[in-house]
Design a protein around this motif. Structure first.
Motif, mmCIF file in Angstrom:
data_model
loop_
_atom_site.group_PDB
_atom_site.id
_atom_site.type_symbol
_atom_site.label_atom_id
_atom_site.label_comp_id
_atom_site.label_asym_id
_atom_site.label_seq_id
_atom_site.Cartn_x
_atom_site.Cartn_y
_atom_site.Cartn_z
ATOM 1 N N LEU A 142 36.293 44.614 46.554
ATOM 2 C CA LEU A 142 35.397 45.143 45.528
ATOM 3 C C LEU A 142 34.785 46.463 45.988
ATOM 4 N N ALA A 143 34.364 46.526 47.245
ATOM 5 C CA ALA A 143 33.791 47.763 47.799
ATOM 6 C C ALA A 143 34.824 48.887 47.764
ATOM 7 N N ALA A 144 36.054 48.590 48.170
ATOM 8 C CA ALA A 144 37.109 49.613 48.182
ATOM 9 C C ALA A 144 37.416 50.102 46.767
ATOM 10 N N LEU A 145 37.514 49.180 45.824
ATOM 11 C CA LEU A 145 37.785 49.557 44.438
ATOM 12 C C LEU A 145 36.642 50.395 43.871
ATOM 13 N N SER A 146 35.407 50.012 44.170
ATOM 14 C CA SER A 146 34.234 50.745 43.675
ATOM 15 C C SER A 146 34.217 52.171 44.211
ATOM 16 N N PHE A 147 34.530 52.321 45.487
ATOM 17 C CA PHE A 147 34.585 53.650 46.097
ATOM 18 C C PHE A 147 35.680 54.490 45.447
ATOM 19 N N ALA A 148 36.871 53.912 45.340
ATOM 20 C CA ALA A 148 38.026 54.656 44.818
ATOM 21 C C ALA A 148 37.832 55.066 43.359
ATOM 22 N N GLU A 149 37.267 54.192 42.552
ATOM 23 C CA GLU A 149 37.113 54.474 41.125
ATOM 24 C C GLU A 149 36.192 55.661 40.869
ATOM 25 N N SER A 150 35.209 55.861 41.706
ATOM 26 C CA SER A 150 34.250 56.951 41.487
ATOM 27 C C SER A 150 34.801 58.316 41.855
ATOM 28 N N SER A 151 35.921 58.341 42.582
ATOM 29 C CA SER A 151 36.440 59.639 43.001
ATOM 30 C C SER A 151 37.866 59.911 42.533
ATOM 31 N N PHE A 152 38.728 58.871 42.428
ATOM 32 C CA PHE A 152 40.099 59.192 42.041
ATOM 33 C C PHE A 152 40.866 58.071 41.344
ATOM 34 N N PHE A 153 40.487 56.824 41.480
ATOM 35 C CA PHE A 153 41.283 55.695 40.985
ATOM 36 C C PHE A 153 40.904 55.366 39.550
ATOM 37 N N PRO A 154 41.889 55.000 38.695
ATOM 38 C CA PRO A 154 41.588 54.828 37.270
ATOM 39 C C PRO A 154 40.989 53.487 36.850
ATOM 40 N N VAL A 155 41.005 52.470 37.695
ATOM 41 C CA VAL A 155 40.558 51.136 37.280
ATOM 42 C C VAL A 155 39.082 50.941 37.621
ATOM 43 N N PRO A 156 38.236 50.624 36.623
ATOM 44 C CA PRO A 156 36.807 50.436 36.903
ATOM 45 C C PRO A 156 36.549 49.140 37.674
ATOM 46 N N PRO A 157 35.532 49.122 38.529
ATOM 47 C CA PRO A 157 35.257 47.938 39.338
ATOM 48 C C PRO A 157 34.776 46.733 38.534
ATOM 49 N N ASP A 158 34.383 46.942 37.288
ATOM 50 C CA ASP A 158 33.934 45.829 36.446
ATOM 51 C C ASP A 158 34.994 44.738 36.336
ATOM 52 N N VAL A 159 36.287 45.142 36.364
ATOM 53 C CA VAL A 159 37.364 44.159 36.208
ATOM 54 C C VAL A 159 37.428 43.204 37.388
ATOM 55 N N MET A 160 36.881 43.599 38.519
ATOM 56 C CA MET A 160 36.807 42.703 39.667
ATOM 57 C C MET A 160 35.414 42.096 39.814
ATOM 58 N N LEU A 161 34.395 42.879 39.496
ATOM 59 C CA LEU A 161 33.017 42.405 39.610
ATOM 60 C C LEU A 161 32.754 41.210 38.691
ATOM 61 N N ALA A 162 33.199 41.290 37.451
ATOM 62 C CA ALA A 162 32.909 40.226 36.479
ATOM 63 C C ALA A 162 33.485 38.873 36.907
ATOM 64 N N PRO A 163 34.786 38.775 37.254
ATOM 65 C CA PRO A 163 35.275 37.463 37.682
ATOM 66 C C PRO A 163 34.662 36.984 38.997
ATOM 67 N N MET A 164 34.313 37.931 39.870
ATOM 68 C CA MET A 164 33.667 37.523 41.123
ATOM 69 C C MET A 164 32.288 36.945 40.853
ATOM 70 N N ALA A 165 31.544 37.559 39.938
ATOM 71 C CA ALA A 165 30.219 37.043 39.591
ATOM 72 C C ALA A 165 30.327 35.690 38.896
ATOM 73 N N ALA A 166 31.395 35.496 38.113
ATOM 74 C CA ALA A 166 31.605 34.204 37.458
ATOM 75 C C ALA A 166 31.982 33.138 38.483
ATOM 76 N N ALA A 167 32.804 33.528 39.468
ATOM 77 C CA ALA A 167 33.241 32.572 40.486
ATOM 78 C C ALA A 167 32.151 32.271 41.509
#
Length: 194
Positions: free
Chosen positions: A24-49
């Motif tokens: 989640l940390a890696a995705l959050s970092f990457a999304e803010s500078s170059f990666f197209p997938v927002p971290p919400d797609v990982m944050l939401a299921p993690m918060a549910a789990a």
């Protein structure tokens, strides 16, 4: 064709993995500078789990998103002209111009609002660096905007997730294909309008 149900099950499995916060940390970092997938797609299921970890997960997402935003800022400051053709080629030229216009109109406030904007956040971080926006207001606005978004997502999902997740799973195919259809309609409408 069953696609979204198995994908949902896999994501829920990944969200329970012991190393999931690192991903989640890696995705959050990457999304803010170059990666197209927002971290919400990982944050939401993690918060549910892991509903008891919602605040911690939102904090991780916010911190690493802001750090990624600083990387985007630096990239924009040092190499904006060199990367602009890639941004345009990726289909974000119009959004980049919109980000520039918004910066011209609202200054630092646009970074705060960008946390909730449909325009990719990385375009704001790159543009802030290219325009040499003062760093302290950029970081503060990033923390506030991104934090508001990620804490809202995590806390709502953490509160509702355990009750909703078992009821949501049987409809995952319908929800997934409906989302694809709505996205297709939005893209066509955007193309026709533009």
């Amino acid at each position: 064709m069953k696609l979204f149900g198995p994908l949902y099950d896999r994501v829920m499995g990944w969200s329970r993995h012991p190393r999931a916060p690192r991903y989640l940390a890696a995705l959050s970092f990457a999304e803010s500078s170059f990666f197209p997938v927002p971290p919400d797609v990982m944050l939401a299921p993690m918060a549910a789990a892991r509903p008891d970890q919602g605040i911690r997960l939102a904090l991780i997402t916010t911190l690493f998103s802001v750090l990624g935003g600083l990387a985007g800022y630096l990239l924009g400051h040092l190499a904006f002209e060199a990367i602009t053709p890639w941004i345009v080629q990726a289909g974000h030229g119009g959004e980049l111009e919109r980000a520039r216009d918004w910066f011209g109109q609202w200054g630092v406030w646009v970074v705060l609002v960008a946390g909730f904007s449909p325009v990719p956040y990385k375009l704001f971080t790159l543009t802030a660096g290219a325009m040499a926006m003062p760093l302290a207001p950029f970081v503060l606005a990033s923390f506030l905007g991104r934090g508001a978004r990620f804490f809202t997502v995590a806390l709502i999902i953490a509160a509702l997730g355990p009750r909703i997740e078992p009821r949501l799973r049987p409809y995952m195919e319908w929800i997934g294909w409906s989302t694809v259809a709505l996205l297709a309609v939005a893209v066509v409408a955007y193309q026709v309008q533009g």
